[in-house]
Design a protein around this motif. Structure first.
Motif, PDB file in Angstrom:
ATOM      1  N   LEU A   1      -3.081  12.922  14.869  1.00  0.00           N
ATOM      2  CA  LEU A   1      -1.733  12.343  14.928  1.00  0.00           C
ATOM      3  C   LEU A   1      -1.123  12.218  13.538  1.00  0.00           C
ATOM      4  CD1 LEU A   1      -2.121   9.664  17.739  1.00  0.00           C
ATOM      5  CD2 LEU A   1      -0.989  11.876  17.862  1.00  0.00           C
ATOM      6  N   CYS A   2      -1.910  11.864  12.551  1.00  0.00           N
ATOM      7  CA  CYS A   2      -1.391  11.787  11.175  1.00  0.00           C
ATOM      8  C   CYS A   2      -0.980  13.174  10.688  1.00  0.00           C
ATOM      9  CB  CYS A   2      -2.432  11.177  10.237  1.00  0.00           C
ATOM     10  SG  CYS A   2      -2.684   9.405  10.489  1.00  0.00           S
ATOM     11  N   ARG A   3      -1.737  14.202  11.080  1.00  0.00           N
ATOM     12  CA  ARG A   3      -1.416  15.576  10.686  1.00  0.00           C
ATOM     13  C   ARG A   3      -0.044  16.002  11.188  1.00  0.00           C
ATOM     14  NH1 ARG A   3      -1.020  20.303  12.864  1.00  0.00           N
ATOM     15  NH2 ARG A   3      -1.664  19.589  14.905  1.00  0.00           N
ATOM     16  N   LEU A   4       0.343  15.526  12.356  1.00  0.00           N
ATOM     17  CA  LEU A   4       1.642  15.894  12.925  1.00  0.00           C
ATOM     18  C   LEU A   4       2.795  15.397  12.058  1.00  0.00           C
ATOM     19  CD1 LEU A   4       0.984  15.193  16.711  1.00  0.00           C
ATOM     20  CD2 LEU A   4       1.070  17.415  15.560  1.00  0.00           C
ATOM     21  N   GLY A   5       2.598  14.286  11.356  1.00  0.00           N
ATOM     22  CA  GLY A   5       3.630  13.770  10.457  1.00  0.00           C
ATOM     23  C   GLY A   5       4.959  13.473  11.142  1.00  0.00           C
ATOM     24  N   LEU A   6       4.916  12.919  12.313  1.00  0.00           N
ATOM     25  CA  LEU A   6       6.139  12.649  13.071  1.00  0.00           C
ATOM     26  C   LEU A   6       6.892  11.462  12.484  1.00  0.00           C
ATOM     27  CD1 LEU A   6       4.544  13.083  16.587  1.00  0.00           C
ATOM     28  CD2 LEU A   6       5.956  14.734  15.348  1.00  0.00           C
ATOM     29  N   PRO A   7       8.184  11.611  12.251  1.00  0.00           N
ATOM     30  CA  PRO A   7       8.945  10.520  11.625  1.00  0.00           C
ATOM     31  C   PRO A   7       9.091   9.292  12.503  1.00  0.00           C
ATOM     32  CG  PRO A   7      10.416  12.287  12.293  1.00  0.00           C
ATOM     33  CD  PRO A   7       9.012  12.781  12.527  1.00  0.00           C
ATOM     34  N   PHE A   8       8.843   9.438  13.802  1.00  0.00           N
ATOM     35  CA  PHE A   8       8.998   8.296  14.717  1.00  0.00           C
ATOM     36  C   PHE A   8       7.659   7.693  15.124  1.00  0.00           C
ATOM     37  CE2 PHE A   8       9.003  12.206  17.138  1.00  0.00           C
ATOM     38  CZ  PHE A   8       8.028  11.976  18.082  1.00  0.00           C
ATOM     39  N   ALA A   9       6.571   8.123  14.464  1.00  0.00           N
ATOM     40  CA  ALA A   9       5.239   7.612  14.776  1.00  0.00           C
ATOM     41  C   ALA A   9       4.693   6.858  13.561  1.00  0.00           C
ATOM     42  CB  ALA A   9       4.319   8.754  15.169  1.00  0.00           C
ATOM     43  N   PHE A  10       4.272   5.630  13.774  1.00  0.00           N
ATOM     44  CA  PHE A  10       3.869   4.737  12.699  1.00  0.00           C
ATOM     45  C   PHE A  10       2.413   4.336  12.865  1.00  0.00           C
ATOM     46  CE2 PHE A  10       8.341   4.558  13.404  1.00  0.00           C
ATOM     47  CZ  PHE A  10       8.870   4.642  12.123  1.00  0.00           C
ATOM     48  N   PRO A  11       1.544   4.837  11.957  1.00  0.00           N
ATOM     49  CA  PRO A  11       0.110   4.554  12.091  1.00  0.00           C
ATOM     50  C   PRO A  11      -0.279   3.202  11.507  1.00  0.00           C
ATOM     51  CG  PRO A  11       0.472   5.963  10.210  1.00  0.00           C
ATOM     52  CD  PRO A  11       1.824   5.744  10.858  1.00  0.00           C
ATOM     53  N   TYR A  12      -1.368   2.688  12.022  1.00  0.00           N
ATOM     54  CA  TYR A  12      -2.009   1.532  11.396  1.00  0.00           C
ATOM     55  C   TYR A  12      -3.496   1.831  11.341  1.00  0.00           C
ATOM     56  CZ  TYR A  12      -3.467  -0.032  16.054  1.00  0.00           C
ATOM     57  OH  TYR A  12      -4.034  -0.104  17.303  1.00  0.00           O
ATOM     58  N   ARG A  13      -4.138   1.369  10.297  1.00  0.00           N
ATOM     59  CA  ARG A  13      -5.574   1.619  10.129  1.00  0.00           C
ATOM     60  C   ARG A  13      -6.402   0.355  10.344  1.00  0.00           C
ATOM     61  NH1 ARG A  13      -3.287   5.644   7.542  1.00  0.00           N
ATOM     62  NH2 ARG A  13      -4.297   7.662   7.506  1.00  0.00           N
ATOM     63  N   VAL A  14      -5.853  -0.762  10.011  1.00  0.00           N
ATOM     64  CA  VAL A  14      -6.546  -2.040  10.214  1.00  0.00           C
ATOM     65  C   VAL A  14      -5.567  -3.000  10.868  1.00  0.00           C
ATOM     66  CG1 VAL A  14      -8.171  -1.767   8.295  1.00  0.00           C
ATOM     67  CG2 VAL A  14      -5.971  -2.811   7.885  1.00  0.00           C
ATOM     68  N   GLN A  15      -6.104  -3.990  11.531  1.00  0.00           N
ATOM     69  CA  GLN A  15      -5.236  -4.919  12.259  1.00  0.00           C
ATOM     70  C   GLN A  15      -4.247  -5.639  11.354  1.00  0.00           C
ATOM     71  OE1 GLN A  15      -8.421  -6.945  14.477  1.00  0.00           O
ATOM     72  NE2 GLN A  15      -7.076  -6.633  16.225  1.00  0.00           N
ATOM     73  N   ASP A  16      -4.610  -5.824  10.088  1.00  0.00           N
ATOM     74  CA  ASP A  16      -3.720  -6.553   9.186  1.00  0.00           C
ATOM     75  C   ASP A  16      -2.362  -5.887   9.028  1.00  0.00           C
ATOM     76  OD1 ASP A  16      -5.762  -8.332   8.806  1.00  0.00           O
ATOM     77  OD2 ASP A  16      -6.409  -7.460   6.903  1.00  0.00           O
ATOM     78  N   ILE A  17      -2.303  -4.544   9.139  1.00  0.00           N
ATOM     79  CA  ILE A  17      -1.014  -3.885   8.959  1.00  0.00           C
ATOM     80  C   ILE A  17      -0.345  -3.498  10.275  1.00  0.00           C
ATOM     81  CG2 ILE A  17      -1.543  -3.091   6.628  1.00  0.00           C
ATOM     82  CD1 ILE A  17      -1.956  -0.298   7.829  1.00  0.00           C
ATOM     83  N   PHE A  18      -0.953  -3.839  11.398  1.00  0.00           N
ATOM     84  CA  PHE A  18      -0.341  -3.561  12.702  1.00  0.00           C
ATOM     85  C   PHE A  18       1.057  -4.166  12.802  1.00  0.00           C
ATOM     86  CE2 PHE A  18       0.429  -4.808  17.126  1.00  0.00           C
ATOM     87  CZ  PHE A  18       0.440  -3.559  17.721  1.00  0.00           C
ATOM     88  N   PRO A  19       1.263  -5.436  12.425  1.00  0.00           N
ATOM     89  CA  PRO A  19       2.621  -5.992  12.509  1.00  0.00           C
ATOM     90  C   PRO A  19       3.625  -5.231  11.649  1.00  0.00           C
ATOM     91  CG  PRO A  19       1.030  -7.760  12.275  1.00  0.00           C
ATOM     92  CD  PRO A  19       0.290  -6.466  12.044  1.00  0.00           C
ATOM     93  N   ALA A  20       3.200  -4.736  10.496  1.00  0.00           N
ATOM     94  CA  ALA A  20       4.103  -3.965   9.639  1.00  0.00           C
ATOM     95  C   ALA A  20       4.508  -2.654  10.322  1.00  0.00           C
ATOM     96  CB  ALA A  20       3.451  -3.691   8.292  1.00  0.00           C
TER      97      ALA A  20
END
Length: 108
Positions: A48-67
């Motif tokens: 999904l990160c490889r796709l680089g979609l401008p409308f898709a927002f990744p999170y890696r740890v729960q701390d940045i999920f709200p961001a």
């Protein structure tokens, strides 16, 4: 009807687990969210990160999920056209059109 209901929702969520079979997965829900012009917050995966979609927002740890959710909400107010174009290109109609275009070029 379903698209109208989705537009009233917040960002679409793809909370994929860290299991190996999710590593290269490109979930159909991503395309459904895009068709409904719903930005996506997803657990980061290489594919999904490889796709680089401008409308898709990744999170890696729960701390940045709200961001990631806040970023998706801001994007939703401005970026519906990109999501629609992506969904149309990945639809069965879009795929069929690309196949027919290819066949016409080969035949010419």
């Amino acid at each position: 009807m379903r698209e109208t209901l989705c537009r009233r929702a917040g960002p679409g969520l793809l909370p994929l687990s860290d299991r190996p079979f999710n590593a290269a997965r490109s979930p159909m829900k991503l395309y459904e969210y895009a068709a409904a012009r719903l930005p996506v917050v997803y657990k980061a995966s290489a594919e999904l990160c490889r796709l680089g979609l401008p409308f898709a927002f990744p999170y890696r740890v729960q701390d940045i999920f709200p961001a990631a959710v806040r970023a998706a909400a801001l994007y939703r107010e401005t970026g519906g056209a990109e999501m629609r174009a992506f969904a149309e290109a990945k639809s069965w109609r879009g795929i069929a059109e690309r196949i027919l275009d290819f066949a016409r070029r080969v035949r010419a």
